[in-house]
Every structure is written in structure tokens, then in C-alpha cells.
Design a protein around this motif. Structure first.
Motif, PDB file in Angstrom:
ATOM      1  N   MET A   1      -4.068  -2.483   4.631  1.00  0.00           N
ATOM      2  CA  MET A   1      -3.075  -3.025   5.550  1.00  0.00           C
ATOM      3  C   MET A   1      -2.048  -1.939   5.820  1.00  0.00           C
ATOM      4  SD  MET A   1      -0.340  -6.011   4.530  1.00  0.00           S
ATOM      5  CE  MET A   1      -0.263  -5.751   2.784  1.00  0.00           C
ATOM      6  N   THR A   2      -1.647  -1.824   7.089  1.00  0.00           N
ATOM      7  CA  THR A   2      -0.639  -0.847   7.444  1.00  0.00           C
ATOM      8  C   THR A   2       0.600  -1.582   7.937  1.00  0.00           C
ATOM      9  OG1 THR A   2      -2.348   0.718   8.068  1.00  0.00           O
ATOM     10  CG2 THR A   2      -0.136   1.185   8.830  1.00  0.00           C
ATOM     11  N   VAL A   3       1.607  -1.622   7.077  1.00  0.00           N
ATOM     12  CA  VAL A   3       2.899  -2.222   7.400  1.00  0.00           C
ATOM     13  C   VAL A   3       3.920  -1.133   7.124  1.00  0.00           C
ATOM     14  CG1 VAL A   3       4.548  -4.026   6.807  1.00  0.00           C
ATOM     15  CG2 VAL A   3       2.101  -4.522   6.747  1.00  0.00           C
ATOM     16  N   ARG A   4       4.661  -0.727   8.171  1.00  0.00           N
ATOM     17  CA  ARG A   4       5.582   0.378   7.940  1.00  0.00           C
ATOM     18  C   ARG A   4       6.858   0.267   8.759  1.00  0.00           C
ATOM     19  NH1 ARG A   4       1.303   4.145  10.647  1.00  0.00           N
ATOM     20  NH2 ARG A   4       2.124   4.325  12.738  1.00  0.00           N
ATOM     21  N   ALA A   5       7.856   0.977   8.275  1.00  0.00           N
ATOM     22  CA  ALA A   5       9.159   1.009   8.928  1.00  0.00           C
ATOM     23  C   ALA A   5       9.099   1.883  10.179  1.00  0.00           C
ATOM     24  CB  ALA A   5      10.205   1.566   7.972  1.00  0.00           C
ATOM     25  N   TYR A   6      10.021   1.595  11.095  1.00  0.00           N
ATOM     26  CA  TYR A   6      10.234   2.452  12.262  1.00  0.00           C
ATOM     27  C   TYR A   6      11.737   2.596  12.419  1.00  0.00           C
ATOM     28  CZ  TYR A   6      10.372   4.241  16.985  1.00  0.00           C
ATOM     29  OH  TYR A   6      10.611   5.012  18.094  1.00  0.00           O
ATOM     30  N   LEU A   7      12.203   3.810  12.420  1.00  0.00           N
ATOM     31  CA  LEU A   7      13.634   4.100  12.386  1.00  0.00           C
ATOM     32  C   LEU A   7      14.246   3.387  11.184  1.00  0.00           C
ATOM     33  CD1 LEU A   7      14.439   4.047  16.212  1.00  0.00           C
ATOM     34  CD2 LEU A   7      13.926   6.017  14.754  1.00  0.00           C
ATOM     35  N   ASP A   8      15.182   2.484  11.378  1.00  0.00           N
ATOM     36  CA  ASP A   8      15.813   1.824  10.233  1.00  0.00           C
ATOM     37  C   ASP A   8      15.349   0.378  10.047  1.00  0.00           C
ATOM     38  OD1 ASP A   8      17.036   0.842  12.500  1.00  0.00           O
ATOM     39  OD2 ASP A   8      19.042   0.804  11.635  1.00  0.00           O
ATOM     40  N   LYS A   9      14.254  -0.020  10.690  1.00  0.00           N
ATOM     41  CA  LYS A   9      13.762  -1.404  10.617  1.00  0.00           C
ATOM     42  C   LYS A   9      12.406  -1.464   9.930  1.00  0.00           C
ATOM     43  CE  LYS A   9      17.140  -3.071  13.109  1.00  0.00           C
ATOM     44  NZ  LYS A   9      18.090  -4.036  12.648  1.00  0.00           N
ATOM     45  N   SER A  10      12.250  -2.429   9.014  1.00  0.00           N
ATOM     46  CA  SER A  10      10.980  -2.649   8.308  1.00  0.00           C
ATOM     47  C   SER A  10      10.497  -4.068   8.541  1.00  0.00           C
ATOM     48  CB  SER A  10      11.162  -2.439   6.807  1.00  0.00           C
ATOM     49  OG  SER A  10      11.486  -1.102   6.531  1.00  0.00           O
ATOM     50  N   PRO A  11       9.183  -4.277   8.623  1.00  0.00           N
ATOM     51  CA  PRO A  11       8.645  -5.633   8.777  1.00  0.00           C
ATOM     52  C   PRO A  11       8.985  -6.507   7.574  1.00  0.00           C
ATOM     53  CG  PRO A  11       6.994  -4.002   9.358  1.00  0.00           C
ATOM     54  CD  PRO A  11       8.124  -3.261   8.711  1.00  0.00           C
ATOM     55  N   SER A  12       9.131  -7.787   7.834  1.00  0.00           N
ATOM     56  CA  SER A  12       9.363  -8.785   6.799  1.00  0.00           C
ATOM     57  C   SER A  12       8.213  -9.785   6.845  1.00  0.00           C
ATOM     58  CB  SER A  12      10.690  -9.503   7.048  1.00  0.00           C
ATOM     59  OG  SER A  12      10.847 -10.569   6.145  1.00  0.00           O
ATOM     60  N   LEU A  13       7.476  -9.899   5.753  1.00  0.00           N
ATOM     61  CA  LEU A  13       6.317 -10.790   5.700  1.00  0.00           C
ATOM     62  C   LEU A  13       6.633 -12.006   4.847  1.00  0.00           C
ATOM     63  CD1 LEU A  13       3.499  -8.144   5.103  1.00  0.00           C
ATOM     64  CD2 LEU A  13       4.439  -8.965   7.270  1.00  0.00           C
ATOM     65  N   GLY A  14       6.426 -13.202   5.416  1.00  0.00           N
ATOM     66  CA  GLY A  14       6.643 -14.436   4.674  1.00  0.00           C
ATOM     67  C   GLY A  14       5.564 -14.644   3.619  1.00  0.00           C
ATOM     68  N   GLU A  15       5.734 -15.665   2.825  1.00  0.00           N
ATOM     69  CA  GLU A  15       4.800 -15.984   1.748  1.00  0.00           C
ATOM     70  C   GLU A  15       3.408 -16.278   2.297  1.00  0.00           C
ATOM     71  OE1 GLU A  15       4.249 -19.387  -1.687  1.00  0.00           O
ATOM     72  OE2 GLU A  15       6.250 -18.922  -0.956  1.00  0.00           O
ATOM     73  N   GLY A  16       2.404 -15.657   1.697  1.00  0.00           N
ATOM     74  CA  GLY A  16       1.023 -15.925   2.059  1.00  0.00           C
ATOM     75  C   GLY A  16       0.551 -15.310   3.357  1.00  0.00           C
ATOM     76  N   VAL A  17       1.289 -14.359   3.915  1.00  0.00           N
ATOM     77  CA  VAL A  17       0.882 -13.703   5.172  1.00  0.00           C
ATOM     78  C   VAL A  17      -0.321 -12.805   4.901  1.00  0.00           C
ATOM     79  CG1 VAL A  17       1.567 -12.001   6.909  1.00  0.00           C
ATOM     80  CG2 VAL A  17       3.142 -13.812   6.244  1.00  0.00           C
ATOM     81  N   TYR A  18      -1.301 -12.857   5.803  1.00  0.00           N
ATOM     82  CA  TYR A  18      -2.470 -11.990   5.714  1.00  0.00           C
ATOM     83  C   TYR A  18      -2.383 -10.951   6.821  1.00  0.00           C
ATOM     84  CZ  TYR A  18      -7.164 -10.207   6.339  1.00  0.00           C
ATOM     85  OH  TYR A  18      -8.235  -9.368   6.477  1.00  0.00           O
ATOM     86  N   VAL A  19      -2.502  -9.666   6.447  1.00  0.00           N
ATOM     87  CA  VAL A  19      -2.581  -8.583   7.421  1.00  0.00           C
ATOM     88  C   VAL A  19      -3.862  -7.818   7.113  1.00  0.00           C
ATOM     89  CG1 VAL A  19      -1.496  -6.501   8.349  1.00  0.00           C
ATOM     90  CG2 VAL A  19      -0.065  -8.412   7.611  1.00  0.00           C
ATOM     91  N   ASP A  20      -4.780  -7.784   8.077  1.00  0.00           N
ATOM     92  CA  ASP A  20      -6.040  -7.084   7.887  1.00  0.00           C
ATOM     93  C   ASP A  20      -5.791  -5.590   7.663  1.00  0.00           C
ATOM     94  OD1 ASP A  20      -9.146  -7.349   8.313  1.00  0.00           O
ATOM     95  OD2 ASP A  20      -8.505  -5.525   9.368  1.00  0.00           O
ATOM     96  N   PRO A  21      -6.624  -4.928   6.858  1.00  0.00           N
ATOM     97  CA  PRO A  21      -6.444  -3.499   6.592  1.00  0.00           C
ATOM     98  C   PRO A  21      -6.491  -2.613   7.836  1.00  0.00           C
ATOM     99  CG  PRO A  21      -7.976  -4.443   5.011  1.00  0.00           C
ATOM    100  CD  PRO A  21      -7.705  -5.504   6.048  1.00  0.00           C
ATOM    101  N   THR A  22      -7.111  -3.075   8.924  1.00  0.00           N
ATOM    102  CA  THR A  22      -7.176  -2.262  10.141  1.00  0.00           C
ATOM    103  C   THR A  22      -6.049  -2.566  11.125  1.00  0.00           C
ATOM    104  OG1 THR A  22      -8.618  -3.809  11.296  1.00  0.00           O
ATOM    105  CG2 THR A  22      -9.686  -2.093   9.949  1.00  0.00           C
ATOM    106  N   ALA A  23      -5.183  -3.518  10.801  1.00  0.00           N
ATOM    107  CA  ALA A  23      -4.073  -3.896  11.683  1.00  0.00           C
ATOM    108  C   ALA A  23      -2.863  -2.995  11.425  1.00  0.00           C
ATOM    109  CB  ALA A  23      -3.699  -5.350  11.451  1.00  0.00           C
ATOM    110  N   LEU A  24      -1.930  -2.972  12.382  1.00  0.00           N
ATOM    111  CA  LEU A  24      -0.682  -2.225  12.236  1.00  0.00           C
ATOM    112  C   LEU A  24       0.488  -3.133  12.580  1.00  0.00           C
ATOM    113  CD1 LEU A  24       1.014   0.367  11.911  1.00  0.00           C
ATOM    114  CD2 LEU A  24       0.536   0.851  14.321  1.00  0.00           C
ATOM    115  N   VAL A  25       1.431  -3.237  11.654  1.00  0.00           N
ATOM    116  CA  VAL A  25       2.671  -3.980  11.874  1.00  0.00           C
ATOM    117  C   VAL A  25       3.790  -2.971  11.621  1.00  0.00           C
ATOM    118  CG1 VAL A  25       4.099  -5.921  11.175  1.00  0.00           C
ATOM    119  CG2 VAL A  25       1.602  -6.121  11.078  1.00  0.00           C
TER     120      VAL A  25
END
Length: 80
Positions: A1-25
């Protein structure tokens, strides 16, 4: 899974969120509980924020980016 910050903002994932390894958030993105992001999907909170509602699934190869702010609620993406 690719979840990463951009500038000074980072993604926030709620409980039980699924992000596929090929996705980008990236950036200012908030996912409600039990939301899902499927293969090859890109969600960019780079210019403004994106909010994905609880339980919402973003289908494979979808792209979401908002020139203004956006909120996904009950399967629909609203921008304003």
C-alpha cells in the motif's frame, strides 16, 4: 500500500480501511471507517482535501483529485 504525505498534509485512514498495495493515497485525504481503495486507484489530496465516506469503496483504476474540495458520501463524489 502506498500512503504518503504531500507537502505538510498526510492521509488519515479510519478503522478497518483497506488500501490495495497498487493504489496511491497522497496528501490531504481522509477515509471513514471500513472504506476501501482498490487496485490502481489514485486519490490525490494535493491541491485541496478529499473526504471518503465510511464504507465507501473506490473501484479499481479510479482517479480522484479535486481542484476544489471534495467529499465522497454514499458512493458519490461531491466537489465544491
Amino acid at each position: 500500500m502506498t500512503v504518503r504525505a504531500y507537502l505538510d498534509k498526510s492521509p488519515s485512514l479510519g478503522e478497518g480501511v483497506y488500501v490495495d498495495p497498487t493504489a496511491l493515497v497522497i496528501g490531504d485525504v481522509t477515509h471513514g471507517a471500513q472504506a476501501s481503495v482498490w487496485p490502481m486507484t489514485v486519490i490525490r489530496g494535493d491541491v485541496n482535501w478529499i473526504q471518503v465516506g465510511a464504507g465507501l469503496g473506490l473501484a479499481g483504476a479510479a482517479a480522484a483529485g479535486a481542484p476544489t474540495c471534495a467529499r465522497a458520501v454514499r458512493g458519490t463524489l461531491y466537489a465544491g
